[in-house]
Design an enzyme around this catalytic site. Sequence first.
Site, PDB file in Angstrom:
ATOM      1  N   GLY A  51       8.148  61.831 -33.363  1.00  0.00           N
ATOM      2  CA  GLY A  51       8.792  62.883 -34.142  1.00  0.00           C
ATOM      3  C   GLY A  51       9.175  64.126 -33.360  1.00  0.00           C
ATOM      4  O   GLY A  51       9.275  65.207 -33.936  1.00  0.00           O
ATOM      5  N   ASN A 105      12.089  64.719 -32.112  1.00  0.00           N
ATOM      6  CA  ASN A 105      13.408  65.137 -32.625  1.00  0.00           C
ATOM      7  C   ASN A 105      13.272  65.827 -33.979  1.00  0.00           C
ATOM      8  O   ASN A 105      13.967  66.806 -34.254  1.00  0.00           O
ATOM      9  CB  ASN A 105      14.357  63.935 -32.718  1.00  0.00           C
ATOM     10  CG  ASN A 105      14.990  63.625 -31.376  1.00  0.00           C
ATOM     11  OD1 ASN A 105      15.889  64.339 -30.923  1.00  0.00           O
ATOM     12  ND2 ASN A 105      14.498  62.581 -30.721  1.00  0.00           N
ATOM     13  N   LEU A 126      13.380  53.283 -36.327  1.00  0.00           N
ATOM     14  CA  LEU A 126      13.611  52.004 -35.665  1.00  0.00           C
ATOM     15  C   LEU A 126      13.733  50.839 -36.642  1.00  0.00           C
ATOM     16  O   LEU A 126      13.391  49.707 -36.334  1.00  0.00           O
ATOM     17  CB  LEU A 126      12.514  51.764 -34.619  1.00  0.00           C
ATOM     18  CG  LEU A 126      12.350  52.905 -33.598  1.00  0.00           C
ATOM     19  CD1 LEU A 126      11.291  52.580 -32.561  1.00  0.00           C
ATOM     20  CD2 LEU A 126      13.671  53.279 -32.925  1.00  0.00           C
ATOM     21  N   ILE A 128      19.284  50.114 -40.972  1.00  0.00           N
ATOM     22  CA  ILE A 128      19.653  50.705 -42.267  1.00  0.00           C
ATOM     23  C   ILE A 128      20.339  49.647 -43.125  1.00  0.00           C
ATOM     24  O   ILE A 128      21.284  48.996 -42.681  1.00  0.00           O
ATOM     25  CB  ILE A 128      20.583  51.934 -42.066  1.00  0.00           C
ATOM     26  CG1 ILE A 128      19.850  53.025 -41.262  1.00  0.00           C
ATOM     27  CG2 ILE A 128      21.069  52.498 -43.392  1.00  0.00           C
ATOM     28  CD1 ILE A 128      18.562  53.522 -41.900  1.00  0.00           C
ATOM     29  N   ASN A 153      22.663  59.419 -36.678  1.00  0.00           N
ATOM     30  CA  ASN A 153      21.612  58.822 -35.848  1.00  0.00           C
ATOM     31  C   ASN A 153      21.654  59.456 -34.463  1.00  0.00           C
ATOM     32  O   ASN A 153      22.725  59.771 -33.950  1.00  0.00           O
ATOM     33  CB  ASN A 153      21.868  57.316 -35.727  1.00  0.00           C
ATOM     34  CG  ASN A 153      20.854  56.611 -34.852  1.00  0.00           C
ATOM     35  OD1 ASN A 153      19.646  56.827 -34.996  1.00  0.00           O
ATOM     36  ND2 ASN A 153      21.323  55.773 -33.940  1.00  0.00           N
ATOM     37  N   HIS A 166      20.802  58.519 -30.565  1.00  0.00           N
ATOM     38  CA  HIS A 166      20.512  57.364 -29.711  1.00  0.00           C
ATOM     39  C   HIS A 166      20.376  57.858 -28.270  1.00  0.00           C
ATOM     40  O   HIS A 166      21.203  58.649 -27.807  1.00  0.00           O
ATOM     41  CB  HIS A 166      21.626  56.317 -29.816  1.00  0.00           C
ATOM     42  CG  HIS A 166      21.336  55.100 -29.005  1.00  0.00           C
ATOM     43  ND1 HIS A 166      20.450  54.123 -29.423  1.00  0.00           N
ATOM     44  CD2 HIS A 166      21.748  54.725 -27.779  1.00  0.00           C
ATOM     45  CE1 HIS A 166      20.363  53.185 -28.494  1.00  0.00           C
ATOM     46  NE2 HIS A 166      21.137  53.536 -27.474  1.00  0.00           N
ATOM     47  N   ASP A 216      24.845  51.048 -33.819  1.00  0.00           N
ATOM     48  CA  ASP A 216      25.224  52.122 -32.880  1.00  0.00           C
ATOM     49  C   ASP A 216      26.735  52.194 -32.682  1.00  0.00           C
ATOM     50  O   ASP A 216      27.211  52.460 -31.573  1.00  0.00           O
ATOM     51  CB  ASP A 216      24.538  51.919 -31.511  1.00  0.00           C
ATOM     52  CG  ASP A 216      23.017  51.897 -31.612  1.00  0.00           C
ATOM     53  OD1 ASP A 216      22.465  52.586 -32.495  1.00  0.00           O
ATOM     54  OD2 ASP A 216      22.382  51.191 -30.816  1.00  0.00           O
ATOM     55  N   GLU A 260      18.732  65.299 -26.326  1.00  0.00           N
ATOM     56  CA  GLU A 260      18.476  64.984 -27.737  1.00  0.00           C
ATOM     57  C   GLU A 260      18.089  66.199 -28.572  1.00  0.00           C
ATOM     58  O   GLU A 260      18.626  66.417 -29.660  1.00  0.00           O
ATOM     59  CB  GLU A 260      17.361  63.935 -27.838  1.00  0.00           C
ATOM     60  CG  GLU A 260      17.742  62.603 -27.236  1.00  0.00           C
ATOM     61  CD  GLU A 260      16.702  61.537 -27.500  1.00  0.00           C
ATOM     62  OE1 GLU A 260      16.222  61.412 -28.629  1.00  0.00           O
ATOM     63  OE2 GLU A 260      16.350  60.816 -26.556  1.00  0.00           O
TER      64      GLU A 260
END
Length: 209
Positions: free
Chosen positions: A12, A14, A91, A94, A108, A110, A151, A181
């Site tokens: 977590g 991000n 991970l 969806i 998202n 990546h 992606d 990120e």
Amino acid sequence: MLRIAVCVSGGGTNLQAILDSLDSGAVTNTEMIAVISNNPGARALERGAARGIPGIVMSPKQYPDREAFNEAFTAKMCELAPDLVVLAGFLVRIPPQMVAAFSNRIVNIHPSLIPSFCGVGYYGLKVHEKVLERGVKVTGATVHFVNEGMDEGPIIAQKAVYVEEGDTPEILQRRVMEQAEWILLPRAIDDIANGRVKVEGDKVVFCRS
Ligand code: GAR
């Protein structure tokens, strides 16, 4: 006010970057309404709970098959009705019905420069392992809208990060997080919350005034 639900699977960091940006005012016009995880032990849930944000655990393992999970997960998201779903190290694939219900409203992060090092099997540390195996000298991160592909949705933002001599996957992962990120994801949310991002066909255009 953009109401966001953040989906997480692990540490977590991000999520933490988003929370810190909300606190500092770097992200405005945004309210985090829930943290959702497939992993009951996710440190990310604790980070959300520490700020009083409701945590929800929903794992495919709790359901007889994938379709049952897909239906339940989509129904839960529709009940929460966020304006934007943020995948911050989530991970789990969806469900297609959720992509349809939240068209251009799921983003998202990546940990590579899409379309390199992405798709099936490329997640978390594995991405950085493959980068080092291939010997590329520049990698990075990408924030994109989520479509039915893996992606493959419209790209919102990317940032390049150098691979350095002696990198391990862990060292490289940390540098990509720090230099890309944790900057890109909060900024993309702020851009969306403040109407600076628009999807036209399969491309993102910026309306900066
Ligand atoms: C991040 O590096 C994120 O980009 C990646 O998982 C990590 C989660 O870290 N996501 C993917 O690989 C998605 N394909 P965090 O839990 O500390 O934010």
